[in-house]
Scaffold this active site. Structure first.
Site, PDB file in Angstrom:
ATOM      1  N   LYS A  42     -17.958 -87.743  39.109  1.00 48.44           N
ATOM      2  CA  LYS A  42     -17.133 -86.484  38.650  1.00 48.44           C
ATOM      3  C   LYS A  42     -18.935 -86.338  37.654  1.00 48.44           C
ATOM      4  O   LYS A  42     -19.478 -84.904  37.974  1.00 48.44           O
ATOM      5  CB  LYS A  42     -16.765 -86.621  37.420  1.00 48.44           C
ATOM      6  CG  LYS A  42     -15.609 -87.217  37.544  1.00 48.44           C
ATOM      7  CD  LYS A  42     -13.822 -87.825  35.942  1.00 48.44           C
ATOM      8  CE  LYS A  42     -12.422 -88.596  36.491  1.00 48.44           C
ATOM      9  NZ  LYS A  42     -12.509 -88.660  35.568  1.00 48.44           N
ATOM     10  N   GLY A  43     -19.472 -87.171  37.353  1.00 43.26           N
ATOM     11  CA  GLY A  43     -21.375 -86.757  36.810  1.00 43.26           C
ATOM     12  C   GLY A  43     -22.560 -86.082  37.273  1.00 43.26           C
ATOM     13  O   GLY A  43     -22.498 -84.909  37.063  1.00 43.26           O
ATOM     14  N   GLU A  98     -26.146 -86.016  43.177  1.00 39.01           N
ATOM     15  CA  GLU A  98     -26.179 -87.475  42.585  1.00 39.01           C
ATOM     16  C   GLU A  98     -26.952 -87.280  40.994  1.00 39.01           C
ATOM     17  O   GLU A  98     -27.524 -86.893  40.818  1.00 39.01           O
ATOM     18  CB  GLU A  98     -26.293 -88.768  42.691  1.00 39.01           C
ATOM     19  CG  GLU A  98     -26.428 -89.798  42.496  1.00 39.01           C
ATOM     20  CD  GLU A  98     -24.601 -90.464  42.149  1.00 39.01           C
ATOM     21  OE1 GLU A  98     -23.427 -89.331  41.077  1.00 39.01           O
ATOM     22  OE2 GLU A  98     -24.202 -91.577  42.340  1.00 39.01           O
ATOM     23  N   ASP A  99     -26.099 -87.493  40.111  1.00 38.46           N
ATOM     24  CA  ASP A  99     -26.459 -87.614  38.409  1.00 38.46           C
ATOM     25  C   ASP A  99     -27.266 -88.387  38.004  1.00 38.46           C
ATOM     26  O   ASP A  99     -28.290 -87.281  37.683  1.00 38.46           O
ATOM     27  CB  ASP A  99     -25.276 -87.589  37.576  1.00 38.46           C
ATOM     28  CG  ASP A  99     -23.976 -89.032  37.904  1.00 38.46           C
ATOM     29  OD1 ASP A  99     -24.502 -89.870  38.623  1.00 38.46           O
ATOM     30  OD2 ASP A  99     -23.071 -89.567  37.076  1.00 38.46           O
ATOM     31  N   ASP A 102     -29.636 -95.227  38.424  1.00 37.75           N
ATOM     32  CA  ASP A 102     -30.363 -96.356  37.600  1.00 37.75           C
ATOM     33  C   ASP A 102     -30.299 -97.828  38.739  1.00 37.75           C
ATOM     34  O   ASP A 102     -31.177 -97.905  39.254  1.00 37.75           O
ATOM     35  CB  ASP A 102     -28.775 -96.723  36.925  1.00 37.75           C
ATOM     36  CG  ASP A 102     -28.812 -97.478  36.126  1.00 37.75           C
ATOM     37  OD1 ASP A 102     -29.743 -97.369  34.938  1.00 37.75           O
ATOM     38  OD2 ASP A 102     -27.563 -98.024  35.620  1.00 37.75           O
ATOM     39  N   LYS A 130     -33.684 -93.689  36.242  1.00 41.27           N
ATOM     40  CA  LYS A 130     -34.407 -94.783  35.542  1.00 41.27           C
ATOM     41  C   LYS A 130     -35.010 -95.666  36.586  1.00 41.27           C
ATOM     42  O   LYS A 130     -34.345 -97.157  36.915  1.00 41.27           O
ATOM     43  CB  LYS A 130     -33.647 -95.329  34.884  1.00 41.27           C
ATOM     44  CG  LYS A 130     -32.107 -94.575  34.021  1.00 41.27           C
ATOM     45  CD  LYS A 130     -31.286 -95.351  32.943  1.00 41.27           C
ATOM     46  CE  LYS A 130     -30.444 -94.743  32.838  1.00 41.27           C
ATOM     47  NZ  LYS A 130     -29.020 -95.660  32.021  1.00 41.27           N
ATOM     48  N   PHE A 151     -29.207 -95.105  27.331  1.00 36.38           N
ATOM     49  CA  PHE A 151     -27.848 -94.541  28.472  1.00 36.38           C
ATOM     50  C   PHE A 151     -27.837 -93.147  28.019  1.00 36.38           C
ATOM     51  O   PHE A 151     -27.814 -93.219  26.681  1.00 36.38           O
ATOM     52  CB  PHE A 151     -26.855 -95.553  28.406  1.00 36.38           C
ATOM     53  CG  PHE A 151     -25.154 -95.203  28.729  1.00 36.38           C
ATOM     54  CD1 PHE A 151     -25.195 -95.799  29.879  1.00 36.38           C
ATOM     55  CD2 PHE A 151     -24.607 -94.247  27.903  1.00 36.38           C
ATOM     56  CE1 PHE A 151     -23.855 -95.026  30.618  1.00 36.38           C
ATOM     57  CE2 PHE A 151     -23.741 -94.255  28.653  1.00 36.38           C
ATOM     58  CZ  PHE A 151     -22.760 -94.460  30.287  1.00 36.38           C
ATOM     59  N   VAL A 152     -27.757 -92.534  28.704  1.00 35.38           N
ATOM     60  CA  VAL A 152     -27.394 -90.996  27.981  1.00 35.38           C
ATOM     61  C   VAL A 152     -25.656 -89.994  28.383  1.00 35.38           C
ATOM     62  O   VAL A 152     -25.646 -90.698  29.320  1.00 35.38           O
ATOM     63  CB  VAL A 152     -28.488 -90.203  28.760  1.00 35.38           C
ATOM     64  CG1 VAL A 152     -30.084 -90.575  28.616  1.00 35.38           C
ATOM     65  CG2 VAL A 152     -28.694 -90.216  30.723  1.00 35.38           C
ATOM     66  N   ARG A 164     -19.722 -85.190  28.536  1.00 42.62           N
ATOM     67  CA  ARG A 164     -19.653 -84.619  29.896  1.00 42.62           C
ATOM     68  C   ARG A 164     -20.134 -82.725  29.869  1.00 42.62           C
ATOM     69  O   ARG A 164     -20.843 -82.422  30.794  1.00 42.62           O
ATOM     70  CB  ARG A 164     -18.639 -84.237  30.791  1.00 42.62           C
ATOM     71  CG  ARG A 164     -17.802 -85.673  31.641  1.00 42.62           C
ATOM     72  CD  ARG A 164     -16.751 -85.702  32.809  1.00 42.62           C
ATOM     73  NE  ARG A 164     -16.382 -86.886  33.265  1.00 42.62           N
ATOM     74  CZ  ARG A 164     -16.807 -88.146  34.075  1.00 42.62           C
ATOM     75  NH1 ARG A 164     -18.772 -88.044  34.362  1.00 42.62           N
ATOM     76  NH2 ARG A 164     -16.763 -89.666  33.779  1.00 42.62           N
TER      77      ARG A 164
HETATM   78  P1  5GP Z   1     -26.121 -97.138  40.103  1.00 43.18           P
HETATM   79  O1  5GP Z   1     -26.017 -97.885  41.095  1.00 43.18           O
HETATM   80  O2  5GP Z   1     -27.697 -96.789  39.977  1.00 43.18           O
HETATM   81  O3  5GP Z   1     -26.867 -98.602  38.828  1.00 43.18           O
HETATM   82  O4  5GP Z   1     -25.016 -96.432  39.116  1.00 43.18           O
HETATM   83  C1  5GP Z   1     -25.281 -94.910  39.136  1.00 43.18           C
HETATM   84  C2  5GP Z   1     -24.016 -94.349  38.146  1.00 43.18           C
HETATM   85  O5  5GP Z   1     -23.429 -94.919  36.814  1.00 43.18           O
HETATM   86  C3  5GP Z   1     -24.283 -93.210  38.009  1.00 43.18           C
HETATM   87  O6  5GP Z   1     -23.344 -92.481  38.652  1.00 43.18           O
HETATM   88  C4  5GP Z   1     -23.870 -93.361  36.963  1.00 43.18           C
HETATM   89  O7  5GP Z   1     -22.373 -92.711  37.141  1.00 43.18           O
HETATM   90  C5  5GP Z   1     -24.164 -94.692  35.821  1.00 43.18           C
HETATM   91  N1  5GP Z   1     -24.642 -94.729  35.738  1.00 43.18           N
HETATM   92  C6  5GP Z   1     -25.743 -95.369  35.392  1.00 43.18           C
HETATM   93  N2  5GP Z   1     -26.923 -95.042  33.852  1.00 43.18           N
HETATM   94  C7  5GP Z   1     -26.062 -93.895  33.324  1.00 43.18           C
HETATM   95  C8  5GP Z   1     -26.483 -93.301  32.201  1.00 43.18           C
HETATM   96  O8  5GP Z   1     -27.156 -93.637  31.637  1.00 43.18           O
HETATM   97  N3  5GP Z   1     -25.109 -92.107  31.924  1.00 43.18           N
HETATM   98  C9  5GP Z   1     -24.296 -92.572  32.239  1.00 43.18           C
HETATM   99  N4  5GP Z   1     -23.397 -91.616  31.841  1.00 43.18           N
HETATM  100  N5  5GP Z   1     -23.903 -93.108  33.480  1.00 43.18           N
HETATM  101  C10 5GP Z   1     -24.920 -93.910  34.161  1.00 43.18           C
END
Ligand code: 5GP
Length: 174
Positions: A42-43, A98-99, A102, A130, A151-152, A164
């Site tokens: 949803k992000g 994508e939002d 990470d 990040k 974490f944001v 959100r």
């Molecule tokens: P990744 O697979 O790159 O570790 O994670 C990506 C997903 O993790 C993002 O689409 C998001 O949903 C969640 N995520 C990663 N860091 C954050 C953060 O700082 N805040 C929030 N709300 N979600 C995050």
């Protein structure tokens, strides 16, 4: 965990709007004609809606939903496809919206399954990145902001389905 709340504003509404406008211009410049956006629920829903409103001409869109974080603020590393696309990507110029990137695991998974569907091109736009958290080397052509390992929430991003609706990006802290 229970007492985490948004504290410091990392990116203001105005900063985000300015950057999203520039990203929309850049993407449109690269794909002036056929452009198909695939937003990750949803992000990314607010990022997507601001992006497309800054794009002229034809643009189509579709949605996918994945789960990477079940709950809380740490990655499980596990990605599950919760909702697939409604339309084919065959021969289209596709940009994943994508939002946040990470660890990069979610995006790697998405890029792999979408690439297998034969798009003409496949690129990725992320509002936030990040880099210090990256576990896999994943390519992102359009990045809004690079942030530190915090974490944001806000602007579509949640903590346990909350926050959100904030117009800015804030850090979640005790
Ligand atoms: P990744 O697979 O790159 O570790 O994670 C990506 C997903 O993790 C993002 O689409 C998001 O949903 C969640 N995520 C990663 N860091 C954050 C953060 O700082 N805040 C929030 N709300 N979600 C995050």
């Amino acid at each position: 965990m229970a007492d985490l709340r948004p504290t410091e504003i990392l990116l203001t509404d105005a900063q985000i709007q300015r950057r999203v406008r520039d990203l929309a211009t850049e993407i449109r410049r690269d794909f002036p004609d056929d452009l198909h956006l695939v937003a990750v629920l949803k992000g990314a829903f607010i990022f997507l809606s601001d992006l497309i409103r800054n794009m002229s001409g034809h643009v189509s869109l579709d949605f996918m939903a994945v789960s990477s974080y079940a709950k809380g603020t740490t990655s499980s590393g596990e990605v599950r496809l919760l909702k697939d696309l409604d339309t084919t990507l065959d021969g289209r110029n596709v940009v994943i919206v994508e939002d946040i990137v990470d660890t990069g695991l979610t995006l790697t998974y998405l890029q792999d399954i979408l690439r297998a569907r034969n798009p003409k091109s496949l690129r990725t736009a992320c509002l936030l990145s990040k880099p210090s958290r990256r576990q896999v080397d994943v390519k992102v052509e359009y990045t809004g902001f690079t942030i530190e390992d915090r974490f944001v929430v806000g602007y579509g991003l949640d903590y346990d389905e909350q926050y959100r609706n904030l117009p800015h990006i804030a850090v979640l802290e005790p």
